[in-house]
Write a protein that holds these residues in place. Structure first.
Motif, short mmCIF file in Angstrom:
data_model
loop_
_atom_site.label_atom_id
_atom_site.label_comp_id
_atom_site.label_asym_id
_atom_site.label_seq_id
_atom_site.Cartn_x
_atom_site.Cartn_y
_atom_site.Cartn_z
N UNK A 16 -30.63 10.46 25.85
CA UNK A 16 -30.73 9.16 25.18
C UNK A 16 -29.42 8.39 25.26
N UNK A 17 -28.92 8.10 26.45
CA UNK A 17 -27.70 7.27 26.55
C UNK A 17 -27.97 5.88 25.98
N UNK A 18 -26.96 5.32 25.33
CA UNK A 18 -27.20 4.08 24.58
C UNK A 18 -27.22 2.84 25.45
N UNK A 19 -26.70 2.91 26.68
CA UNK A 19 -26.74 1.76 27.58
C UNK A 19 -27.20 2.20 28.96
N UNK A 20 -27.68 1.26 29.75
CA UNK A 20 -28.11 1.59 31.12
C UNK A 20 -26.91 2.00 31.98
N UNK A 21 -25.73 1.39 31.70
CA UNK A 21 -24.53 1.76 32.45
C UNK A 21 -24.15 3.22 32.18
N UNK A 22 -24.27 3.64 30.93
CA UNK A 22 -23.97 5.02 30.58
C UNK A 22 -25.00 5.96 31.20
N UNK A 23 -26.26 5.55 31.20
CA UNK A 23 -27.31 6.37 31.81
C UNK A 23 -27.03 6.60 33.29
N UNK A 24 -26.53 5.58 33.97
CA UNK A 24 -26.24 5.71 35.39
C UNK A 24 -24.97 6.53 35.64
N UNK A 25 -24.07 6.58 34.66
CA UNK A 25 -22.83 7.34 34.84
C UNK A 25 -23.03 8.83 34.55
N UNK A 26 -23.74 9.15 33.48
CA UNK A 26 -23.94 10.55 33.09
C UNK A 26 -25.19 11.08 33.79
N UNK A 27 -25.01 11.87 34.83
CA UNK A 27 -26.15 12.34 35.59
C UNK A 27 -26.68 11.25 36.50
N UNK A 28 -27.91 11.43 36.96
CA UNK A 28 -28.56 10.45 37.82
C UNK A 28 -29.73 9.85 37.07
N UNK A 29 -29.83 8.54 37.09
CA UNK A 29 -30.87 7.85 36.34
C UNK A 29 -31.82 7.14 37.28
N UNK A 30 -33.10 7.19 36.94
CA UNK A 30 -34.12 6.37 37.60
C UNK A 30 -34.38 5.20 36.67
#
Length: 355
Positions: free
Chosen positions: A226-240
């Motif tokens: 549950x990363x709080x921002x899309x930028x954080x989601x893309x930084x921590x691991x790989x995000x779709x």
């Protein structure tokens, strides 16, 4: 054991802001992983905590004792901090035992105070005490550096990317040994790292710095899921990340109607969002698999990585439009071939970010 409290800390160099209003608490006896890319400000924050640099604003407390604020800057040697640098920085002309007691009072250096205990704590045999550092492996040298940092019983231990110079297998082994030693010592610790796997596997909590700002501090699973921002989601691991809309508790996107995470803030119906899920949430099935909600896809690219494989899939939802690319991850033994037809379905909940 000491609780670390950082309140409103900022720092600039030559007018260029490096840290912006950082607030952070590390509970006594816990290990916090401070994660960020190069240039994010994590090394600057470490130097402020250790007393190597002076903050421009804010305050720092260790064990209830203020060590820095707008009018106070306690020097490094008075902060009761143990420091483990990247390369260990052991003295080659001293034995392992003499390295461990180097920072202790003279009387304790003469008696080699707690050397046997500390070697046992970091998982090294007592026979290492009389050896030279260069006679040890890289992982063993890092354990000796940790023993040296723990010798004065500091209130806080700072670890500055201590595993970065080790090869992959030795890194995992040394991480585990260091984590056990810190837990056994009951030490409060901050691990500074750019390695996401290291942060997520070692930290009781992970704090992420991006562009000098503390974006989120959370337990590793919460941060990843549950990363709080899309930028954080893309930084921590790989995000779709897929465009979609929220309606009636579901996120509607190219992969279908997906359930929202239970802690998703309430949003009005039919809101445009970016839908975030992780590649491992996408189940890649044989083309003839019968599963409700599964969609047809074609494998475009495969990156085989041994224990798993990263796939780029194409969803052809509308013949009049270009295929939608999707990233997925599968176990290595189930790696399909480029061009192969498969079916895909999503497991678990997803997060959304308003556009």
């Amino acid at each position: 054991m000491s609780t670390l409290r950082i309140a409103g800390v900022s720092k600039a160099f030559d007018g260029h802001p490096v840290l912006h209003d950082v607030h952070l608490t590390v509970q006594s006896g816990s290990l916090l992983a401070l994660l960020g890319p190069s240039g994010s400000g994590k090394t600057t924050l470490l130097r402020l905590l250790c007393g190597f640099e002076r903050a421009d604003a804010g305050s720092i407390e260790i064990g209830g004792r203020r060590v820095a604020d707008d009018t106070l800057h306690l020097p490094a040697e008075q902060r009761q901090i143990g420091y483990v640098p990247q390369e260990g920085a052991l003295f080659p002309h001293l034995s392992v035992a003499d390295n461990i007691v180097f920072g202790l009072p003279r009387a304790q250096r003469r008696t080699r105070h707690r050397v046997s205990e500390l070697l046992e704590l970091v998982g090294l045999p007592e026979s290492c005490a009389h050896r030279a550092p260069q006679q040890l492996s890289g992982g063993q040298q890092q354990r000796v550096a940790l023993a040296r940092a723990l010798a004065p019983a500091p209130g806080l231990v700072m670890l500055d990317e201590p595993f970065s110079s080790l090869d992959a297998a030795l890194r995992v082994e040394t991480r585990a040994a260091v984590a056990r030693a810190l837990a056994a010592a009951g030490a409060t610790a901050v691990l500074v790292t750019h390695d996401q796997a290291e942060a997520l596997s070692l930290g009781h909590e992970v704090a992420v710095l991006l562009n000098g700002r503390l974006v989120q501090t959370a337990a590793p699973q919460t941060l990843y899921r549950r990363p709080v921002t899309r930028e954080l989601a893309a930084f921590v691991g790989e995000a779709v990340l897929l465009p979609g809309r929220v309606s009636a508790g579901f996120a509607h996107c190219a992969l279908g109607a997906l359930p929202l995470a239970q802690d998703t803030p309430a949003t009005p119906g039919n809101v445009d969002v970016d839908v975030m899920l992780r590649p491992e949430q996408i189940d890649v099935l044989p083309h003839d698999a019968m599963r409700p909600g599964a969609l047809d896809a074609r494998v475009r690219d495969v990156t085989f990585q041994g224990q798993d494989a990263a796939l780029t899939l194409e969803l052809q939802l509308d013949p009049a439009q270009a295929p939608t690319p999707i990233r997925a991850r599968v176990p290595g033994f189930r790696t399909p071939q480029p061009g192969e037809r498969v079916r895909v379905a999503v497991g678990g909940e997803v997060s959304v970010y308003p556009r």
